[in-house]
Design a protein around this motif. Structure first.
Motif, mmCIF file in Angstrom:
data_model
loop_
_atom_site.group_PDB
_atom_site.id
_atom_site.type_symbol
_atom_site.label_atom_id
_atom_site.label_comp_id
_atom_site.label_asym_id
_atom_site.label_seq_id
_atom_site.Cartn_x
_atom_site.Cartn_y
_atom_site.Cartn_z
ATOM 1 N N LEU A 91 16.120 -56.011 -30.868
ATOM 2 C CA LEU A 91 16.983 -56.551 -29.809
ATOM 3 C C LEU A 91 18.011 -57.514 -30.376
ATOM 4 C CD1 LEU A 91 14.319 -57.108 -27.019
ATOM 5 C CD2 LEU A 91 16.256 -55.519 -26.921
ATOM 6 N N ALA A 92 17.571 -58.374 -31.282
ATOM 7 C CA ALA A 92 18.483 -59.364 -31.870
ATOM 8 C C ALA A 92 19.542 -58.716 -32.747
ATOM 9 C CB ALA A 92 17.685 -60.390 -32.684
ATOM 10 N N ASN A 93 19.219 -57.577 -33.336
ATOM 11 C CA ASN A 93 20.132 -56.917 -34.273
ATOM 12 C C ASN A 93 20.654 -55.589 -33.738
ATOM 13 O OD1 ASN A 93 19.849 -58.887 -36.440
ATOM 14 N ND2 ASN A 93 17.745 -58.161 -36.546
ATOM 15 N N ARG A 94 20.686 -55.448 -32.424
ATOM 16 C CA ARG A 94 21.142 -54.172 -31.865
ATOM 17 C C ARG A 94 22.603 -53.938 -32.243
ATOM 18 N NH1 ARG A 94 20.888 -57.833 -27.788
ATOM 19 N NH2 ARG A 94 22.744 -58.058 -26.501
ATOM 20 N N PRO A 95 22.998 -52.678 -32.311
ATOM 21 C CA PRO A 95 24.376 -52.364 -32.709
ATOM 22 C C PRO A 95 25.400 -52.957 -31.743
ATOM 23 C CG PRO A 95 22.988 -50.411 -32.773
ATOM 24 C CD PRO A 95 22.187 -51.488 -32.119
ATOM 25 N N ALA A 96 26.578 -53.233 -32.264
ATOM 26 C CA ALA A 96 27.673 -53.741 -31.432
ATOM 27 C C ALA A 96 27.957 -52.740 -30.319
ATOM 28 C CB ALA A 96 28.917 -53.947 -32.287
ATOM 29 N N GLY A 97 28.257 -53.248 -29.159
ATOM 30 C CA GLY A 97 28.599 -52.392 -28.032
ATOM 31 C C GLY A 97 27.438 -52.019 -27.143
ATOM 32 N N ALA A 104 22.816 -49.311 -22.312
ATOM 33 C CA ALA A 104 23.946 -48.392 -22.400
ATOM 34 C C ALA A 104 24.885 -48.849 -23.502
ATOM 35 C CB ALA A 104 24.687 -48.343 -21.066
ATOM 36 N N CYS A 105 25.751 -47.932 -23.929
ATOM 37 C CA CYS A 105 26.740 -48.284 -24.937
ATOM 38 C C CYS A 105 28.033 -47.529 -24.674
ATOM 39 C CB CYS A 105 26.230 -47.996 -26.341
ATOM 40 S SG CYS A 105 25.884 -46.265 -26.646
ATOM 41 N N ALA A 106 29.104 -48.078 -25.197
ATOM 42 C CA ALA A 106 30.410 -47.454 -25.061
ATOM 43 C C ALA A 106 30.475 -46.210 -25.942
ATOM 44 C CB ALA A 106 31.511 -48.430 -25.464
#
Length: 139
Positions: free
Chosen positions: A22-28, A46-48
């Motif tokens: 959770l702390a290092n989840r991908p940007a977006g 969700a993500c873009a």
């Protein structure tokens, strides 16, 4: 997340690994939570995505999960509404996701939101040896 893994009957990593993820989840990546009096009732992740329709951005719902004890109380609908609002606020033109075709209650839920099943699309996945094998192939 532990609850969700148990629901899907898949192994769950240790709590610290979940927190690290959770702390290092991908940007977006956007994670919305539903909670009441400090109790976590559900979440949406969700993500873009780009490009989307007309070369605009879209939003892809990876996970919508509501704890079993909280189902049927509007939590999933509230998370989806909040996700739709967030998608529009971020300038996304649509929200896409996959669903378990063998879960009629889930499909009714999504149909009830006004979503339209996309029968012309097929969901694919590369994992394990297939993923590694493709990565090792020469161009």
């Amino acid at each position: 997340m532990v609850d969700m893994q148990a629901h899907y009957r898949v192994p769950c990593p240790p709590s610290q690994a979940i927190l690290d993820g959770l702390a290092n989840r991908p940007a977006g990546v956007e994670i919305l939570i539903a909670e009441r009096q400090g109790a976590l009732l559900g979440f949406a992740s969700a993500c873009a995505i780009y490009p989307g329709p007309g070369l605009t951005s879209g939003f892809f719902l990876k996970e919508l999960y509501v704890a079993a004890a909280a189902r049927g109380r509007g939590i999933g609908r509230a998370l989806m509404r909040a996700l739709a609002e967030l998608a529009l606020a971020r300038g996304h033109k649509r929200l896409d996701w996959t669903a378990d075709a063998a879960n009629p209650d889930l499909l009714r839920f999504y149909d009830g939101l006004g979503a339209i099943a996309q029968s012309e699309k097929v969901f694919y996945r590369l994992a394990g040896e297939a993923l590694s094998g493709l990565a090792r192939t020469e161009a």
